[in-house]
Design an enzyme around this catalytic site. Structure first.
Site, PDB file in Angstrom:
ATOM      1  N   TYR A  24       7.402   2.311  -8.044  1.00  0.00           N
ATOM      2  CA  TYR A  24       6.812   0.976  -8.107  1.00  0.00           C
ATOM      3  C   TYR A  24       6.407   0.629  -9.535  1.00  0.00           C
ATOM      4  O   TYR A  24       6.657  -0.482 -10.006  1.00  0.00           O
ATOM      5  CB  TYR A  24       5.615   0.869  -7.159  1.00  0.00           C
ATOM      6  CG  TYR A  24       5.975   1.089  -5.707  1.00  0.00           C
ATOM      7  CD1 TYR A  24       7.099   0.510  -5.135  1.00  0.00           C
ATOM      8  CD2 TYR A  24       5.186   1.894  -4.893  1.00  0.00           C
ATOM      9  CE1 TYR A  24       7.432   0.722  -3.812  1.00  0.00           C
ATOM     10  CE2 TYR A  24       5.505   2.107  -3.564  1.00  0.00           C
ATOM     11  CZ  TYR A  24       6.631   1.517  -3.026  1.00  0.00           C
ATOM     12  OH  TYR A  24       6.956   1.728  -1.707  1.00  0.00           O
ATOM     13  N   GLU A  40       0.861  -1.171   0.000  1.00  0.00           N
ATOM     14  CA  GLU A  40       0.000   0.000   0.000  1.00  0.00           C
ATOM     15  C   GLU A  40       0.899   1.222   0.000  1.00  0.00           C
ATOM     16  O   GLU A  40       1.951   1.220   0.631  1.00  0.00           O
ATOM     17  CB  GLU A  40      -0.899   0.064   1.248  1.00  0.00           C
ATOM     18  CG  GLU A  40      -1.955  -1.010   1.325  1.00  0.00           C
ATOM     19  CD  GLU A  40      -1.480  -2.286   1.994  1.00  0.00           C
ATOM     20  OE1 GLU A  40      -2.180  -3.305   1.887  1.00  0.00           O
ATOM     21  OE2 GLU A  40      -0.386  -2.278   2.610  1.00  0.00           O
TER      22      GLU A  40
END
Length: 161
Positions: A129, A117
């Site tokens: 990411y 998260e």
């Protein structure tokens, strides 16, 4: 607070090997954590994670803590709980290095996915990411605390192979 960090050449990234986080590292880790986040983990969060046997490498150059991560392995997946680069060495490739280290560690253990998260407002982390193949899987509404009793959504991201 800005940490006084010396300059580290990009070539140093490949030569610095992590060590497992121990209780002796927790004060330095908490210092970096508090300098990096508005809502940092507590010393107890790190001590409990060590006691639980989570994957917790830390990277030091001399006595300077450069970064760390905390990952929990499940049956065939890993949940990245915390990844932090010391503010004084951010934007020098360390985030990618730490993330690649986790991906390599996960693949070596034959897991098939990494989940995490990230704050919806953390565009730099989301871009990092995505650059490593993570894809948005969903949103956790009001997941993270903000100031004045407000909350922020978390973007759920995953990398699967």
């Amino acid at each position: 607070m800005r940490l006084n960090m010396p300059f580290f050449a990009a070539s140093a990234i490949d030569t610095i090997q992590p060590v497992p986080m121990s209780p002796a590292h927790v004060p330095a880790v908490v210092h970096v954590e508090q300098s990096a986040y508005s809502h940092p983990w507590t010393p107890g969060n790190f001590v409990d994670s060590i006691a639980s046997g989570y994957h917790m490498p830390v990277w030091f150059q001399d006595t300077h803590l450069l970064g760390y991560l905390v990952a929990m392995r499940g049956a065939d997946e890993v949940h990245l709980l915390n990844i932090t680069v010391a503010p004084g060495v951010q934007r020098r490739g360390w985030g990618s290095h730490l993330l690649e280290s986790l991906i390599d560690w996960s693949r070596a253990r034959e897991v098939h996915a990494i989940w995490l998260e990230v704050r919806a407002s953390n565009h730099a982390a989301i871009a990092l990411y995505q650059a490593h193949g993570f894809v948005q899987q969903g949103v956790r509404k009001d997941y993270y605390p903000l100031a004045l009793h407000q909350r922020e959504d978390a973007v759920v991201m995953g990398l699967q192979w």
